[in-house]
Design a protein around this motif. Structure first.
Motif, short mmCIF file in Angstrom:
data_model
loop_
_atom_site.label_atom_id
_atom_site.label_comp_id
_atom_site.label_asym_id
_atom_site.label_seq_id
_atom_site.Cartn_x
_atom_site.Cartn_y
_atom_site.Cartn_z
N LEU B 336 21.81 1.79 -33.39
CA LEU B 336 21.29 0.59 -34.02
C LEU B 336 20.95 -0.43 -32.95
CD1 LEU B 336 24.09 0.09 -36.69
CD2 LEU B 336 21.83 1.04 -37.11
N ASN B 337 19.88 -1.17 -33.18
CA ASN B 337 19.56 -2.28 -32.28
C ASN B 337 19.80 -3.58 -33.02
OD1 ASN B 337 18.53 -0.80 -29.96
ND2 ASN B 337 16.95 -0.12 -31.38
N VAL B 338 20.74 -4.36 -32.53
CA VAL B 338 21.10 -5.58 -33.24
C VAL B 338 21.15 -6.76 -32.29
CG1 VAL B 338 22.43 -4.37 -35.01
CG2 VAL B 338 23.56 -5.14 -32.93
N GLY B 339 21.05 -7.94 -32.88
CA GLY B 339 21.06 -9.16 -32.08
C GLY B 339 22.45 -9.73 -31.89
N SER B 340 23.29 -9.57 -32.88
CA SER B 340 24.66 -10.10 -32.74
C SER B 340 25.64 -9.19 -33.45
CB SER B 340 24.76 -11.52 -33.30
OG SER B 340 24.38 -11.55 -34.65
N ILE B 341 26.91 -9.36 -33.12
CA ILE B 341 27.95 -8.48 -33.66
C ILE B 341 29.09 -9.33 -34.22
CG2 ILE B 341 29.64 -6.70 -33.08
CD1 ILE B 341 27.81 -5.86 -30.78
N ILE B 342 29.56 -8.98 -35.39
CA ILE B 342 30.74 -9.66 -35.95
C ILE B 342 31.85 -8.63 -36.10
CG2 ILE B 342 31.70 -10.87 -37.94
CD1 ILE B 342 29.01 -11.97 -38.56
N VAL B 343 33.02 -8.99 -35.56
CA VAL B 343 34.17 -8.09 -35.66
C VAL B 343 35.03 -8.57 -36.82
CG1 VAL B 343 36.26 -7.31 -34.50
CG2 VAL B 343 34.15 -7.63 -33.20
N ALA B 344 35.22 -7.68 -37.80
CA ALA B 344 36.02 -8.04 -38.99
C ALA B 344 36.94 -6.89 -39.33
CB ALA B 344 35.07 -8.34 -40.15
N THR B 345 37.70 -6.46 -38.34
CA THR B 345 38.47 -5.23 -38.49
C THR B 345 39.84 -5.40 -39.13
OG1 THR B 345 39.04 -5.57 -36.19
CG2 THR B 345 37.35 -3.95 -36.65
N GLY B 346 40.26 -6.64 -39.34
CA GLY B 346 41.46 -6.87 -40.13
C GLY B 346 42.77 -6.47 -39.48
N PHE B 347 43.79 -6.28 -40.31
CA PHE B 347 45.13 -6.00 -39.83
C PHE B 347 45.80 -4.94 -40.70
CE2 PHE B 347 47.15 -8.37 -43.26
CZ PHE B 347 46.22 -9.33 -43.58
N GLN B 348 47.01 -4.56 -40.33
CA GLN B 348 47.74 -3.56 -41.10
C GLN B 348 49.22 -3.88 -41.06
OE1 GLN B 348 47.90 0.33 -39.22
NE2 GLN B 348 47.69 -0.56 -37.18
#
Lengths: 291, 806, 171
Positions: B336-348
């Protein structure tokens, strides 16, 4: 052949020649050499730590110095000695400032703690130096019908961060060593709870109360005897049983044997050579069961 | 370049400064400086008639460098620079200094000395201006697309925001379905409504109302036209730069075609493989082909490849009415070619088996809150009944234990913030459905800090839920009854209790989701001491990282509740969209530049740069040189200070510019006190100087201030140059080392100062002539105090005479 | 339970005193969770001892109540509390530190007085009588090595142990 400087402490030579005897004989048979060094003193266990911790550290360090000078690691038979010496060894190795302070004190007797030797409990020497396999092979009289309730006491295991003998919540070393002798290790309620030994002399009531719980629980679990590794625990449970009988007006008959005594018997050493008569609770029925 | 023609404009701030400074003398002095062709004086130059004078001079071509002495340069500079640019001069050729807060105000009691200092300050600005170079605005293309890693409620909410704004959104989720923890949690406090609920996208034609919030499955989420959902997928690698990332995603096979499967469940009836269902707290079994829980979205069946017999069996394939099962499905790799990245991987949930005395690993009747949530769920493995997993009988007595592994210095020292409310929620749900059950919560503290949380706690007490203040020491099991016994001290009663329980529920610490460390490595992100993703600034920029283009939201930075998660999701979406809306990233050219001839390929700078802006590239001669990526460079100059071969310079703060400033500041004496050069970082250091002046704190005029972007730019030899230039003492003023705006600069400067002091000693110069001070803007008093300390110290040491010094 | 009167300076001082002693360094980490109280075997059979309570009193500055009381001497030093403490408070070691302070200030239980004397006199807390020593070869044990009493006495002097036995009136 492994050699260790034997640290006897006070209670064993004073009251429990049976422990010393069984340990010496068993270890000799297993090829562990025990060296008796001169000028050892009390290890300054909890009763002295209660008075002054710094003194305990200094005296423990002094005794370790004797082993360092003889270029030997130390083996202890008593958990109280183990805790005092092993803790001091670990603490001083890690804390430069404290070590310097203690060494200033030791310089008064011409000693310097270097921190280059280990302090080991009998159990560790058996597992590390002999190994469970060789131990099994050396057993000539397996204790096949014997049900032993393992009792660690406190100071062989805790504080676990400093002593690192085994997992403090789920230890297995003693159970494994018992089973290696051919005996059955029996689980019982509150196995790891203190025997109350330190309270003897200050509050005999409470001490007996705690010791009694051990006797009751091991009896309930169907054990033939309790296996100990500390002379304090031994006193609490052996002489203690006599005192309990008087105080609580109850009958028990739970023989208490040190692991080294079980070991000596399993290695084929003649029970008559083990001074078993020093036990207050007679060991005859145990001897009958294993013969 | 042509002839340099400097125009100098002195504002006397409504005639206030001329009460203190001798403007006549200043003008006379400035006129004599070589290169100065025009000098002006007015009551203000940053707007109005004053500014027009400057603009006209530029337009006439009379000047090509501008120096303005004006009030509050940090504000006035903006206007001046803009006007000058519009007039046709490169904005980087204008310099604004502060004769008010840096001279007149703090030295009003010694006006003559102040005037001499003002001369030095003007000379410094002029000499610097003569050496300035024009710089361009850099533009980088930014793709109007984004990648969101994590399909829980944080990721989904951010996805809706960005999709509604018109961006192409790629959502990657490692599970075969969306929802993350919410899917398992069932309900959220304090409203006890569905956890798996999000804002609806605008593309949902039927719901153009303002008030819509919808369960994920009917939110129209998966039908958003510009949303690309990649479930059962993970990020494998990320390359590129902000605005233009190339991301490789690996999608694992589910062996079921999602578009064909109608969730009829026939396959599970014929599957011969049955295993314990971990997802449902091992309360039931499942087959090799299964759906995790019934109401997830998308409603996909998945084959567990570790137990499936594939073609040795294939019974499911035979019965599937829509031929949806594809046993030969393979992993797919997408780029994928993207301009920005958001990390929303949460917790456990943390692994509670570590606390052995709680027997989480070997007593089936000891479970966690997340596992209990499955029991409470009416569609869950027990049909909503609260049972003892050991014998499936109803659990009549339930004991909760809080802070399992949380607030624990051995494992997770922090408070996980949501577990009190989670246990209260569960206890309340159980008690309201089964009023006769005996529910007790053992706690160290009850923390109900959010909106309506305290009410929730009150209602829980009203329901008859019992609360024991005490942390249990042990859970044991009665060998005869099989019941659990919880040993706990009720501190308030000072009584030791042995609570009998059918079921014990642990509230474990909340820790980073699995794969966090790996992902941090792939993205180049920092983790904090507890392993969570580190935000750039917790107070001001909680959803950004120090890397432009990569953002964070939700539990990935720290455990949090649903409302806060939503907040952060919306925030991250805006941040991610910020530069994407224009399709380009515009940057300053005040970046580092490396002289390849001097570069020794030692690799110090790529490692030191906090932003990963420097990389090593091979040259034609088969060796590497360092190269700066202008897009990533933040212009701090730490690399400059690090390079042992002086191969790097920072544009607009070049060594020759700095030297010229130093020499100029030291060249005009006019004071009886020893000259001190104060090198201040543009963030905290320089603003502390502003602050002391604004408060009119008095300090001596022998102190001459020079600004650098970050103290990290300084090299050891520059301190020596300062002494050579005539400084009797040098102060380095920077941010506190754990608060440096450029991460590492301040700490690096401290090291340099240490090294320099060693050298000074070798040269027979007292090392205490050089010292570093750390302070923040509101510590203007500290700056004033430091100048006094330095001055007194230098007076005691006496005058420094260097051979060959000016 | 006595009413706690506000003792501003005293409360600062006592927890600092404990903190500065060997073994007592971690006392202020305690956040009164009660895990120790629940782990304590002695606490289970008597309410005369509760480790959490002892620490609380110490933190609040109730020095007199702590060192003159009998609670500190009831810890059997099993270390169960220290193993399980979530704040890594070295509870058993803190008890030692408190005992050390109590002993120094003259609150000395008889049995401990005996231990101290035995150590000073014989170099051992339990002396080996001549009778027992003579019997060793009969049982098959090698002779006992001499105890390093001289060295021990010097060490006890260096640490000030020998000066600790000043019993308080009526203690």
């Amino acid at each position: 052949m492994s050699s260790y400087a034997l640290f006897l402490g006070c209670t064993i030579p004073a009251r429990q020649p049976n422990y010393e005897l069984s340990a010496r004989k068993a270890l000799a048979k297993l090829g562990i050499e025990l060296v008796d060094l001169a000028n050892m003193t009390c290890c300054c266990p909890p009763p002295i730590q209660s008075i002054d911790l710094e003194t305990s550290l200094a005296v423990a360090a002094y005794n370790i110095c004797l082993a360092e000078e003889a270029d030997l690691n130390l083996i202890t038979l008593c958990s109280g000695c183990f805790e005092s010496l092993a803790m001091a060894n670990t603490i001083l190795k890690d804390d430069e400032q404290l070590k310097a302070k203690i060494n200033r004190i030791l310089s008064q007797v011409g000693k310097e703690f270097l921190g280059n030797k280990e302090v080991k409990h009998l159990l560790q020497v058996l597992v590390d130096d002999v190994g469970l396999n060789r131990l099994k092979q050396s057993v000539s009289k397996p204790l096949s019908k014997l049900k032993v309730a393992p009792f660690y006491g406190c100071h062989a295991l805790r504080p676990s961060e400093l002593l690192k003998l085994d997992d403090p919540e789920r230890p297995t070393i003693l159970e494994n060593l018992i089973e290696t002798l051919g005996a059955e290790s029996v689980e019982y309620r509150n196995k790891l709870k203190c025997c109350g030994g330190l309270l003897r002399g200050y509050s005999d009531d409470l001490a007996l109360n705690l010791a009694r719980e051990k006797i009751v629980n091991t009896t309930k679990a169907g054990a033939d005897c309790i296996g100990t590794l500390c002379p304090f625990c031994f006193v609490a449970l052996d002489i203690g049983q006599m005192q309990m009988k008087a105080k609580f007006q109850e009958t028990y008959d739970m023989p208490v044997l040190h692991y080294s005594e079980l070991l000596a018997l399993a290695l084929g050493i003649d029970p008559k050579e083990l001074a078993l008569q020093t036990h207050k609770i007679k060991t005859d029925k145990i001897l009958n069961k294993i013969s | 370049m042509g002839e340099v023609k400097v125009g100098v404009f002195l504002s006397d701030c409504g005639k206030q400064l001329s009460e203190i400074l001798d403007f006549e003398a200043l003008i006379k002095y400035v006129k004599k400086v070589s290169g100065v062709v025009l000098v002006g004086k007015s009551s203000e130059f940053w707007r109005g008639k004053g500014l027009q004078i400057i603009v006209d001079a530029v337009k006439r071509g009379e000047i090509n460098r501008v120096v303005v002495a004006e009030s509050l340069p940090k504000l006035s500079e903006v206007n001046v620079v803009k006007a000058v640019e519009e007039a046709g001069l490169n904005p980087y050729l204008a310099e604004v200094i502060d004769l008010k807060d840096h001279c007149a105000w703090p030295h009003r009691k010694t006006p003559k000395e102040a005037t001499e200092k003002a001369k030095a300050m003007l000379l410094s600005a002029i000499e610097r201006a003569k050496l300035l170079e024009p710089l361009e605005k850099l533009e980088f293309p930014a793709l109007k697309s984004t990648l969101i890693i994590g399909g829980g409620i944080a990721g989904m909410q951010a996805a809706v925001d960005l999709a509604d704004l018109g961006f192409e959104v790629n959502l990657v989720e490692k599970a075969p379905f969306l929802g993350g923890l919410a899917a398992r949690a069932g309900r959220f406090f304090p409203t006890d409504d569905c956890a798996i609920c999000i804002q609806s996208p605008a593309s949902d034609v039927k719901t153009i109302t303002h008030t819509s919030r919808k369960c994920v499955y009917r939110s129209g989420f998966s039908e958003i036209p510009n949303l690309n959902m990649l479930t059962n997928s993970k990020v494998v690698s990320v390359e590129g730069v902000p605005g233009n990332y190339k991301v490789t995603i690996k999608k694992k096979p589910t062996y079921v075609d999602e578009l064909k499967c109608v969730a009829c469940d026939l396959c599970t009836t014929v599957c011969p493989v049955e295993v314990s269902d971990e997802y449902n707290a091992k309360l039931k079994t499942r087959k090799a082909i299964y759906m995790r829980i019934p109401n997830v979205h998308p409603p996909v069946y998945v084959i567990d490849e570790s137990v499936c017999k594939f073609h040795d069996c294939a019974k499911c394939v035979e019965v599937c009415p829509t031929k949806a099962i594809k046993l030969d499905q393979k992993s797919e790799q997408t780029t994928l070619n993207v301009g920005s990245i958001i990390v929303a991987t949460g917790f456990q949930e943390w692994d509670s088996s570590v606390i052995k005395e709680y027997h989480y690993d070997d007593y089936p009747d000891v479970i966690t809150n997340l596992e209990l949530a499955r029991m409470i769920d009416g569609f869950g493995p027990t049909g909503g009944m609260i049972i003892r997993p050991s014998d499936r009988r109803p659990a009549k007595k339930i004991v909760f234990i809080q802070c399992v592994g949380s607030r624990d210095r051995r494992w997770n020292p922090y408070c996980s913030s949501i577990c009190c409310m989670i246990s209260l929620k569960h206890a309340s749900l159980i008690k309201s459905a089964y009023p006769d059950k005996d529910v007790t919560i053992c706690y160290i503290d009850i923390r109900t800090t959010g909106r309506e949380h305290e009410d929730y706690y009150e209602r829980a007490r009203e329901m008859g839920i019992k609360f024991v203040k005490g942390r249990p020491s042990e859970i044991s099991r009665d060998p005869e009854t099989g019941k659990l016994i919880v040993d706990v001290e009720d501190e308030l009663l000072k009584r030791l209790l042995e609570l009998e329980a059918d079921l014990v529920v642990l509230a474990p610490a909340m820790v980073p989701a699995e794969g966090t460390q790996e992902l941090a490595g792939i993205l180049g992100l920092e983790l904090d001491g507890d392993g969570f993703f580190k935000e750039y600034n917790a107070k001001l920029r909680p959803t950004e990282t120090k890397l432009r283009g990569i953002y964070l939201c939700g539990g990935a930075t720290f455990p949090k509740d649903a409302p806060t998660t939503s907040l952060q999701a919306h925030s991250a979406a805006i941040k991610a969209a910020k530069f994407l809306t224009t399709g380009k990233i515009v940057k300053d050219q005040r970046t580092a530049v490396i002289n390849e001839d001097y570069c020794g390929d030692c690799e110090f700078c790529p490692v030191t740069c906090p932003y990963g802006a420097i990389s090593l590239v091979p040259t034609t001669e088969e060796h590497f040189v360092a190269q700066v990526n202008d897009l990533l460079c933040e212009g701090c100059g730490v690399c400059v200070g690090t390079c042992p071969l002086n191969a790097i310079e920072l544009r607009h703060s070049r060594p020759n510019q700095m030297l010229a400033q130093m020499e100029a500041l030291m060249s005009v004496n006019g004071t009886s006190k020893p000259l001190v050069l104060a090198i201040c970082c543009s963030e905290c250091g320089h603003t502390a100087v502003d602050s002391s002046g604004m408060a009119m704190m008095q300090y001596p005029a022998n102190v001459r201030v020079m600004k650098v972007p970050c103290t990290g730019i300084l090299q050891v030899h520059q301190f020596l140059e300062a002494f050579k230039a005539g400084a009797q003492g040098v102060m380095v003023v920077g941010c506190k080392s754990d608060g440096c705006h450029y991460e590492v600069g301040s700490a690096k400067a401290e090291k340099k100062v240490e090294l320099a002091r060693i050298l000074l000693k070798e040269y027979g110069i007292e090392p205490e002539r050089l010292e570093m001070f750390n302070m923040v803007f509101i510590e203007g008093d500290k700056f004033a105090e430091a100048t006094q300390t330095m001055t007194k110290r230098l007076e005691k040491l006496g005058s420094l005479q260097l051979m060959g010094a000016s | 339970m006595k009413h706690g009167k506000e003792k501003k300076t005293a409360s600062q001082a006592f927890s600092s005193v404990v903190k500065s002693r060997l073994g007592g360094e971690t006392i202020t980490l305690c956040y009164q969770c009660g895990t120790c109280a629940s782990s304590c075997p002695v606490g289970k059979i008597t309410d005369r001892f509760n480790p959490r309570e002892v620490i609380r009193l110490a933190l609040l500055g109730e020095k007199d109540e702590v060192i003159s009381g009998d609670a500190v001497w009831l810890c059997c030093s099993c270390y169960n509390c220290q193993e399980r403490c979530p704040q890594k408070v070295e509870i058993a070691d803190v008890m030692y530190a408190l005992r050390n302070i109590a002993f120094k200030e003259g609150y000395i239980p008889n049995i401990y007085s005996e231990f101290a004397s035995a150590l000073l006199n014989d170099g051992r807390i339990v002396g080996v009588s001549k009778f027992v020593e003579k019997k060793r070869p009969d049982i098959g044990l090698p002779p006992l090595q001499p105890t390093g009493v001289d060295s021990l006495r010097k060490i006890l002097s260096a640490t000030g142990f020998d000066k600790l036995q000043q019993k308080k009136e009526g203690a």
